[in-house]
Structures are given as structure tokens and as C-alpha cells.
Design a protein around this motif. Structure first.
Motif, mmCIF file in Angstrom:
data_model
loop_
_atom_site.group_PDB
_atom_site.id
_atom_site.type_symbol
_atom_site.label_atom_id
_atom_site.label_comp_id
_atom_site.label_asym_id
_atom_site.label_seq_id
_atom_site.Cartn_x
_atom_site.Cartn_y
_atom_site.Cartn_z
ATOM 1 N N VAL A 1 0.843 -1.202 0.000
ATOM 2 C CA VAL A 1 0.000 0.000 0.000
ATOM 3 C C VAL A 1 0.871 1.242 0.000
ATOM 4 N N ARG A 2 1.882 1.249 0.863
ATOM 5 C CA ARG A 2 2.766 2.418 0.926
ATOM 6 C C ARG A 2 3.490 2.625 -0.398
ATOM 7 N N GLN A 3 3.996 1.558 -0.987
ATOM 8 C CA GLN A 3 4.710 1.680 -2.257
ATOM 9 C C GLN A 3 3.788 2.168 -3.364
ATOM 10 N N ALA A 4 2.554 1.705 -3.365
ATOM 11 C CA ALA A 4 1.596 2.171 -4.374
ATOM 12 C C ALA A 4 1.329 3.663 -4.208
ATOM 13 N N ARG A 5 1.228 4.108 -2.978
ATOM 14 C CA ARG A 5 1.004 5.537 -2.729
ATOM 15 C C ARG A 5 2.216 6.366 -3.161
ATOM 16 N N VAL A 6 3.414 5.881 -2.845
ATOM 17 C CA VAL A 6 4.637 6.585 -3.239
ATOM 18 C C VAL A 6 4.734 6.637 -4.761
ATOM 19 N N LEU A 7 4.451 5.525 -5.423
ATOM 20 C CA LEU A 7 4.491 5.488 -6.878
ATOM 21 C C LEU A 7 3.500 6.491 -7.467
ATOM 22 N N GLY A 8 2.301 6.549 -6.912
ATOM 23 C CA GLY A 8 1.311 7.522 -7.388
ATOM 24 C C GLY A 8 1.794 8.947 -7.221
ATOM 25 N N ALA A 9 2.412 9.234 -6.076
ATOM 26 C CA ALA A 9 2.933 10.582 -5.835
ATOM 27 C C ALA A 9 4.070 10.910 -6.798
ATOM 28 N N LEU A 10 4.923 9.939 -7.065
ATOM 29 C CA LEU A 10 6.017 10.164 -8.017
ATOM 30 C C LEU A 10 5.490 10.407 -9.426
ATOM 31 N N ARG A 11 4.480 9.663 -9.822
ATOM 32 C CA ARG A 11 3.889 9.873 -11.149
ATOM 33 C C ARG A 11 3.262 11.255 -11.249
ATOM 34 N N ASP A 12 2.580 11.674 -10.193
ATOM 35 C CA ASP A 12 1.992 13.016 -10.185
ATOM 36 C C ASP A 12 3.078 14.083 -10.296
ATOM 37 N N ALA A 13 4.161 13.904 -9.543
ATOM 38 C CA ALA A 13 5.256 14.869 -9.580
ATOM 39 C C ALA A 13 5.900 14.909 -10.966
ATOM 40 N N LEU A 14 6.064 13.757 -11.591
ATOM 41 C CA LEU A 14 6.633 13.704 -12.931
ATOM 42 C C LEU A 14 5.727 14.401 -13.939
ATOM 43 N N ASP A 15 4.422 14.184 -13.828
ATOM 44 C CA ASP A 15 3.477 14.862 -14.719
ATOM 45 C C ASP A 15 3.561 16.384 -14.549
ATOM 46 N N THR A 16 3.642 16.817 -13.306
ATOM 47 C CA THR A 16 3.757 18.259 -13.033
ATOM 48 C C THR A 16 5.056 18.808 -13.609
ATOM 49 N N LEU A 17 6.138 18.088 -13.429
ATOM 50 C CA LEU A 17 7.429 18.514 -13.962
ATOM 51 C C LEU A 17 7.392 18.615 -15.482
ATOM 52 N N ARG A 18 6.780 17.630 -16.123
ATOM 53 C CA ARG A 18 6.694 17.658 -17.590
ATOM 54 C C ARG A 18 5.855 18.835 -18.078
ATOM 55 N N ARG A 19 4.737 19.095 -17.408
ATOM 56 C CA ARG A 19 3.902 20.236 -17.805
ATOM 57 C C ARG A 19 4.655 21.547 -17.631
ATOM 58 N N THR A 20 5.373 21.669 -16.514
ATOM 59 C CA THR A 20 6.149 22.876 -16.257
ATOM 60 C C THR A 20 7.252 23.040 -17.302
ATOM 61 N N GLN A 21 7.904 21.950 -17.645
ATOM 62 C CA GLN A 21 8.958 21.994 -18.656
ATOM 63 C C GLN A 21 8.386 22.426 -20.005
ATOM 64 N N GLU A 22 7.243 21.899 -20.366
ATOM 65 C CA GLU A 22 6.598 22.286 -21.625
ATOM 66 C C GLU A 22 6.247 23.771 -21.626
ATOM 67 N N GLN A 23 5.776 24.273 -20.491
ATOM 68 C CA GLN A 23 5.428 25.692 -20.395
ATOM 69 C C GLN A 23 6.673 26.559 -20.526
ATOM 70 N N VAL A 24 7.761 26.152 -19.879
ATOM 71 C CA VAL A 24 9.008 26.919 -19.964
ATOM 72 C C VAL A 24 9.513 26.928 -21.410
ATOM 73 N N LEU A 25 9.496 25.793 -22.060
ATOM 74 C CA LEU A 25 9.950 25.713 -23.457
ATOM 75 C C LEU A 25 9.076 26.571 -24.352
ATOM 76 N N GLU A 26 7.791 26.573 -24.106
ATOM 77 C CA GLU A 26 6.862 27.394 -24.905
ATOM 78 C C GLU A 26 7.155 28.878 -24.701
ATOM 79 N N GLN A 27 7.433 29.257 -23.456
ATOM 80 C CA GLN A 27 7.753 30.659 -23.159
ATOM 81 C C GLN A 27 9.061 31.068 -23.841
ATOM 82 N N GLU A 28 10.018 30.171 -23.900
ATOM 83 C CA GLU A 28 11.299 30.483 -24.532
ATOM 84 C C GLU A 28 11.149 30.661 -26.046
ATOM 85 N N ARG A 29 10.177 29.966 -26.635
ATOM 86 C CA ARG A 29 9.947 30.090 -28.078
ATOM 87 C C ARG A 29 9.315 31.435 -28.441
ATOM 88 N N LEU A 30 8.618 32.002 -27.478
ATOM 89 C CA LEU A 30 7.969 33.293 -27.750
ATOM 90 C C LEU A 30 8.964 34.384 -27.682
#
Length: 86
Positions: free
Chosen positions: A57-86
């Protein structure tokens, strides 16, 4: 709950805490139709099962949190790259 269990023929229950490093993450409840207390070896087995389940249960929760953090990081990276293109 007691009425529903009795109606289904459950005669004995045991509850095992699912805990990791002192933190309760759940509860394993096992019932059976045979009357009488659970034997020591049955309780030991269920306690071991509970320890493994708690870790899972704990590992599943940690994995879920890591996936959420990775998704957030990817979205932020995409936003930064988009801002740099402008």
C-alpha cells in the motif's frame, strides 16, 4: 455490520492493522464461517500478510505521488519551453 456478517454465516473475525514504520495505512479483516477463535499460527500468518500488504500500500502511494510529480514537472517543462519560443 454484525447483523450482515451473522446473516452470511460468519462466525469468527480477526482484524490485522496494516502499519509501516508506525503509520497505519489500512486494516485487514478476515472472517470465517467456522466458530471459534483463530489459532496462533493463523494469526501469525495474517500478521505477516498484513505487513506485506502494508508495504505494498505504501509503495503504491509513493508510486502515485512520483507519477503526479513527474506529470507536473513535464507540464512545467513544456510551459518553460513554450515561453522560450515566444
Amino acid at each position: 455490520l454484525a447483523v450482515a456478517l451473522a446473516a452470511s454465516g460468519v462466525e469468527a473475525l480477526v482484524a490485522v492493522p496494516l502499519a509501516v514504520e508506525g503509520q497505519l495505512v489500512g486494516l485487514l479483516v478476515v472472517g470465517r464461517r467456522a466458530p471459534g477463535a483463530f489459532q496462533a499460527d493463523e494469526r501469525e500468518f495474517l500478521a505477516g500478510l498484513g505487513r506485506h500488504a502494508a508495504i505494498a500500500v505504501r509503495q503504491a502511494r509513493v508510486l502515485g505521488a512520483l507519477r503526479d510529480a513527474l506529470d507536473t514537472l513535464r507540464r512545467t517543462q513544456e510551459q518553460v519551453l513554450e515561453q522560450e519560443r515566444l
